[in-house]
Design an enzyme around this catalytic site. Sequence first.
Site, PDB file in Angstrom:
ATOM      1  CB  CYS A   1      -1.057  -0.305   1.015  1.00  0.00           C
ATOM      2  SG  CYS A   1      -0.845  -0.281   2.942  1.00  0.00           S
TER       3      CYS A   1
ATOM      4  NE  ARG B   1      -3.652   2.367   2.927  1.00  0.00           N
ATOM      5  CZ  ARG B   1      -3.623   3.558   1.620  1.00  0.00           C
ATOM      6  NH1 ARG B   1      -5.176   3.631   0.630  1.00  0.00           N
ATOM      7  NH2 ARG B   1      -2.734   4.237   1.662  1.00  0.00           N
TER       8      ARG B   1
END
Lengths: 277, 101
Positions: A233, A238
């Site tokens: 990410c 994430r």
Amino acid sequence: MSRETSLVNSDWVSLNLSTSGVVLVEVDEDTDAYEKGHIAGAVKLHWRDDLQDKVRRDIVSKSDFEKLLSDRGIANDDTVILYGGNNNWFAAYAYWYFKLYGHKDVRLLDGGRKIWELESRELTTNVSTRPASKYVATEQDHSLRAFRDEVLAAIGKLNLVDVRSPQEFSGELAAPAHLPQEQGQVRGHIPSAKNIPWAKSANEDGTFKSDADLAELYKGAGVNVATDTIAYCRIGERSSHTWFVLHELLGMKNVKNYDGSWTEYGSLVGVPVELGA
Amino acid sequence: MITCGAKAGGPSLDGIDVSKSAIVQGIALIGGEPVGRGYVRLLDAQGDFTAEVPTSSEGQFRFFASPGQWSVRLLTAGATCEAKFSLRIGEPVDLVLEIAS
């Protein structure tokens, strides 16, 4: 791994607030969230102050991780329940971290802080402290962690899953839309990466979608389950959420989190970068 | 009845270079009071999730997006509401997301 060994729901947490050997740990992007209110008994980990090396750009060393968990009163045989805001982004990052250093029993509260709040469950501002422990970590398990040279070698060969928003993937945005767009890196994505935003794996209340829906999501987006996978990410949190889905919920083998992510890749000289959807 | 209004109410823009950003911000209210424990989701023109922030203790939120059509969706215990808008660089949009009590 499976949902039964890696997730608990809010009812389970409510029933186990005082259970010996169960330790709740809150990890947030909003580092003031814990002080505003947290689940009773939870201790706090600060994603930057506690989980980032203070000098180098890296996760903390084995000895620093041992000291951190010992100071928080977390023991090797505790069942650690991680939760946090932003749909468990940083809690998933901490989960990956605990696995990296060999903790046996760590789980996420499905839905994290959001489901707890949307269900109007109680939060407290009483800061929790636990007697110090003597935590002993293992060496880092690099079967879970990708480094930049592996990522470059994976272009066009392995599954590269870019879990950022479509706008970050295409190069329209340099960072998630709730953050100022002040990044120094170039914009775009790693060639051959599939854009499967982390949010597609979560329901609106922050809980994970069903195993069947998750399997269909990644299969439909062209992820070959027979091939090794690297998720990335912007800073690796994430992608920890997606690593959790692929490795822990769906049981895919050889899934790594590239915690250097776009912050590292987008700063490298001479590497290929693609723009657009 | 759940309604979403659209009048000024976001956090201060002091110190932010609004000339280079497409900003949407605002305040979330329920029964006229700030929503201190809510979540605001930014959705793109197709309705797909882009970002989410918790509301501040004053009920405020902000996103730095790109020009185009967007919507925000407020989640709080037992209620939701949504507002659509378009964004342009240098023209911050200020919203009030109001849920009637």
